[in-house]
Design a protein around this motif. Structure first.
Motif, PDB file in Angstrom:
ATOM      1  N   GLY A 222       0.793  -1.099  -0.114  1.00  9.29           N
ATOM      2  CA  GLY A 222       0.059  -0.051  -0.030  1.00  9.29           C
ATOM      3  C   GLY A 222       0.933   1.264   0.029  1.00  9.29           C
ATOM      4  N   GLN A 223       1.962   1.221   1.004  1.00 12.68           N
ATOM      5  CA  GLN A 223       2.857   2.482   0.702  1.00 12.68           C
ATOM      6  C   GLN A 223       3.448   2.627  -0.277  1.00 12.68           C
ATOM      7  N   THR A 224       3.925   1.367  -1.123  1.00  6.04           N
ATOM      8  CA  THR A 224       4.415   1.591  -2.532  1.00  6.04           C
ATOM      9  C   THR A 224       3.629   2.056  -3.380  1.00  6.04           C
ATOM     10  N   ARG A 225       2.335   1.509  -3.479  1.00  9.56           N
ATOM     11  CA  ARG A 225       1.558   2.289  -4.277  1.00  9.56           C
ATOM     12  C   ARG A 225       1.573   3.693  -4.187  1.00  9.56           C
ATOM     13  N   GLN A 226       1.343   4.251  -3.034  1.00 13.94           N
ATOM     14  CA  GLN A 226       1.342   5.606  -2.751  1.00 13.94           C
ATOM     15  C   GLN A 226       2.459   6.327  -3.332  1.00 13.94           C
ATOM     16  N   HIS A 227       3.707   5.807  -3.082  1.00 12.09           N
ATOM     17  CA  HIS A 227       4.657   6.319  -3.864  1.00 12.09           C
ATOM     18  C   HIS A 227       4.799   6.399  -5.473  1.00 12.09           C
ATOM     19  N   ILE A 228       4.127   5.174  -6.099  1.00  8.69           N
ATOM     20  CA  ILE A 228       4.020   5.102  -7.481  1.00  8.69           C
ATOM     21  C   ILE A 228       3.197   6.370  -7.892  1.00  8.69           C
ATOM     22  N   ARG A 229       2.117   6.455  -7.246  1.00 15.35           N
ATOM     23  CA  ARG A 229       0.792   7.373  -7.586  1.00 15.35           C
ATOM     24  C   ARG A 229       1.579   8.874  -7.415  1.00 15.35           C
ATOM     25  N   ARG A 230       2.387   9.071  -6.543  1.00 16.54           N
ATOM     26  CA  ARG A 230       2.884  10.423  -6.408  1.00 16.54           C
ATOM     27  C   ARG A 230       4.386  10.825  -6.996  1.00 16.54           C
ATOM     28  N   ALA A 231       4.964   9.715  -7.711  1.00 16.92           N
ATOM     29  CA  ALA A 231       5.900   9.822  -8.646  1.00 16.92           C
ATOM     30  C   ALA A 231       5.570  10.626  -9.873  1.00 16.92           C
ATOM     31  N   ASP A 232       6.884  11.201 -10.473  1.00 19.04           N
ATOM     32  CA  ASP A 232       6.523  11.757 -11.680  1.00 19.04           C
ATOM     33  C   ASP A 232       6.927  10.713 -12.913  1.00 19.04           C
ATOM     34  N   VAL A 233       7.599  10.078 -12.650  1.00 18.25           N
ATOM     35  CA  VAL A 233       8.006   9.046 -13.488  1.00 18.25           C
ATOM     36  C   VAL A 233       8.589   7.864 -12.660  1.00 18.25           C
ATOM     37  N   LEU A 234       8.138   6.631 -13.335  1.00 23.08           N
ATOM     38  CA  LEU A 234       8.600   5.415 -12.759  1.00 23.08           C
ATOM     39  C   LEU A 234       9.625   4.787 -13.818  1.00 23.08           C
ATOM     40  N   VAL A 235      10.646   4.226 -13.261  1.00 25.65           N
ATOM     41  CA  VAL A 235      11.632   3.738 -13.884  1.00 25.65           C
ATOM     42  C   VAL A 235      11.758   2.057 -13.761  1.00 25.65           C
ATOM     43  N   ASN A 236      11.871   1.267 -15.002  1.00 21.06           N
ATOM     44  CA  ASN A 236      11.998   0.015 -14.909  1.00 21.06           C
ATOM     45  C   ASN A 236      13.059  -0.480 -15.785  1.00 21.06           C
ATOM     46  N   CYS A 237      14.268  -0.943 -14.852  1.00 22.64           N
ATOM     47  CA  CYS A 237      15.589  -1.371 -15.735  1.00 22.64           C
ATOM     48  C   CYS A 237      15.766  -2.751 -15.997  1.00 22.64           C
ATOM     49  N   SER A 238      14.702  -3.609 -15.838  1.00 26.50           N
ATOM     50  CA  SER A 238      14.959  -5.086 -15.768  1.00 26.50           C
ATOM     51  C   SER A 238      15.756  -5.761 -17.014  1.00 26.50           C
ATOM     52  N   ARG A 239      16.571  -6.663 -16.771  1.00 28.32           N
ATOM     53  CA  ARG A 239      17.135  -7.447 -17.876  1.00 28.32           C
ATOM     54  C   ARG A 239      16.481  -8.439 -18.099  1.00 28.32           C
ATOM     55  N   MET A 240      15.500  -9.188 -17.248  1.00 33.16           N
ATOM     56  CA  MET A 240      14.386 -10.136 -17.373  1.00 33.16           C
ATOM     57  C   MET A 240      13.218  -9.895 -16.712  1.00 33.16           C
ATOM     58  N   GLU A 241      12.102 -10.088 -17.567  1.00 31.20           N
ATOM     59  CA  GLU A 241      10.812  -9.460 -16.874  1.00 31.20           C
ATOM     60  C   GLU A 241       9.645 -10.277 -17.502  1.00 31.20           C
ATOM     61  N   GLY A 242       8.703 -10.996 -16.759  1.00 31.94           N
ATOM     62  CA  GLY A 242       7.918 -11.808 -17.362  1.00 31.94           C
ATOM     63  C   GLY A 242       6.721 -10.976 -17.746  1.00 31.94           C
ATOM     64  N   GLY A 243       6.416  -9.805 -16.945  1.00 26.98           N
ATOM     65  CA  GLY A 243       5.199  -8.913 -16.973  1.00 26.98           C
ATOM     66  C   GLY A 243       5.372  -8.284 -15.640  1.00 26.98           C
ATOM     67  N   ALA A 244       5.874  -7.159 -15.715  1.00 32.15           N
ATOM     68  CA  ALA A 244       6.273  -6.208 -14.321  1.00 32.15           C
ATOM     69  C   ALA A 244       4.905  -5.898 -13.587  1.00 32.15           C
ATOM     70  N   LEU A 245       4.428  -6.353 -12.782  1.00 28.84           N
ATOM     71  CA  LEU A 245       3.111  -5.852 -11.860  1.00 28.84           C
ATOM     72  C   LEU A 245       3.530  -4.518 -11.590  1.00 28.84           C
ATOM     73  N   VAL A 246       4.734  -3.791 -11.242  1.00 20.83           N
ATOM     74  CA  VAL A 246       4.930  -2.491 -11.017  1.00 20.83           C
ATOM     75  C   VAL A 246       4.575  -1.714 -12.368  1.00 20.83           C
ATOM     76  N   ILE A 247       4.678  -2.127 -13.649  1.00 20.30           N
ATOM     77  CA  ILE A 247       4.297  -1.265 -14.745  1.00 20.30           C
ATOM     78  C   ILE A 247       3.106  -1.107 -14.779  1.00 20.30           C
ATOM     79  N   ALA A 248       2.249  -2.249 -14.553  1.00 18.89           N
ATOM     80  CA  ALA A 248       0.720  -2.204 -14.392  1.00 18.89           C
ATOM     81  C   ALA A 248       0.304  -1.185 -13.348  1.00 18.89           C
ATOM     82  N   GLU A 249       0.975  -1.481 -12.105  1.00 16.07           N
ATOM     83  CA  GLU A 249       0.665  -0.296 -11.214  1.00 16.07           C
ATOM     84  C   GLU A 249       0.758   1.323 -11.605  1.00 16.07           C
ATOM     85  N   ALA A 250       1.810   1.587 -12.173  1.00 14.71           N
ATOM     86  CA  ALA A 250       2.245   2.911 -12.698  1.00 14.71           C
ATOM     87  C   ALA A 250       1.274   3.329 -13.854  1.00 14.71           C
TER      88      ALA A 250
END
Length: 334
Positions: A222-250
């Protein structure tokens, strides 16, 4: 998968089918596998009896769902030997698709004994052997929508979320922050538990060296979600990713995304997304971050591109697809 979804009835029955979900992660791991298992469990409640286990140890079931081909291989193979007529559904992760299926015999064996396969974004289909694609269904992970906070005017708030490990490539984020250390109008935040001491040492060293960088460690969702909501931009640097939930959250929070150009991110954001940088290229990431600060129109364009993908991550859509997929294997039991 059929284009017409059959949503099973939730009316009471004499016996509800039993589904065992094998998830090789404990709740305290707070990782993508655990979130998928818990979310699917909630979606199937009312239709099935659900049990989540780390390993299959003989629990009777009408359907076995396993997450992670390599780490659940023992459970899948023992279940296939003990109950060959009971269907098995395998949900493939990023390390499965982008590493293990090519080199690991146990992951390959899991693919062979699974009756159905699930990938978490459409680009994952291309990583499967041609003979396996007909058994595969694409089900994007979902999150509830949250309204985005107004963009900051005095600085750009850049956020990276994910446990610190090799596959997530936190080093690219750190090096990009160092490249822009002279920019007082760009602030950097990282959330995620360090899975090895070297990653904690690295994050702490960056925080000491860069006054506008902070590492918050692991936080409740829940706290992480609030940080995502308040961020100006989210960065995902992954080398391997099956389908990042954090991208969906952003995306579902209206937060613009910058992401490494690798298959799993392409499958989430689409091939035409303007915020890609080459995997491991901190100079390219730093350039995109600076552009987000210096060109407000670019930040707004990234936000608009994300919103065009937002329907893929709606909870009702994922629930319908999960119920349809499971219903195909349980048939009249549901």
């Amino acid at each position: 998968m059929s284009s017409t979804l059959r949503i099973p009835s939730s009316s009471p029955r004499a016996r509800r089918p039993t589904v065992v979900i094998v998830c090789p992660a404990r709740p305290e791991a707070n990782n993508g596998n655990w979130h998928t298992a818990r979310r699917w469990s909630r979606m199937l409640q009312g239709h099935c009896r659900i049990r989540i286990v780390e390993r299959w140890q003989g629990e009777p079931c009408d359907l076995l769902i396993a997450l992670h081909a390599r780490r659940s291989a023992d459970s899948l193979l023992r279940h296939a030997q003990a109950h060959p007529a009971v269907p098995r559904l395998l949900v493939l992760t990023g390390t499965d698709l982008y590493r293990d299926l090519a080199i690991d015999t146990s992951a390959q064996a899991s693919l062979d004994v699974a009756d159905g396969l699930v990938v978490l974004q459409e680009e994952g289909l291309a990583l499967l052997p041609p003979s396996a694609r007909t058994r595969a269904t694409v089900i994007h992970q979902s999150v509830p929508a949250q309204g985005h906070a107004p963009f900051h005017t005095r600085w750009l708030n850049v956020l990276m979320v994910g446990h610190l490990r090799e596959e997530k490539d936190p080093g690219t984020f750190w090096r990009a922050a160092a490249r822009l250390a002279g920019r007082h109008d760009i602030h950097w935040t990282q959330i995620g538990r360090a899975l090895e001491p070297r990653w904690a040492e690295g994050a702490e060293a960056v925080a000491r060296a860069l006054p506008r960088f902070r590492w918050l460690g692991g936080l409740p969702r829940g706290q992480t979600r609030q940080h995502i909501r308040r961020a100006d931009v989210l960065v995902n640097c992954s080398r391997m990713e099956g389908g990042a939930l954090v991208i969906a959250e952003a995306v579902r929070s209206g937060t613009p995304v910058l992401a490494s150009r690798m298959s799993g991110n392409l499958g989430m954001l689409g091939p035409d997304h303007a915020g890609y940088f080459p995997v491991g290229d901190d100079a390219a990431l730093a350039s995109l971050v600076a552009r987000c600060r210096d060109e407000p129109g670019f930040l707004e364009a990234l936000q608009a591109q994300g919103q065009r993908r937002a329907t893929l991550f709606e909870p009702d859509r994922e629930r319908a697809l999960v119920l349809h997929c499971v219903g195909q294997w349980l048939g009249d039991l549901m």
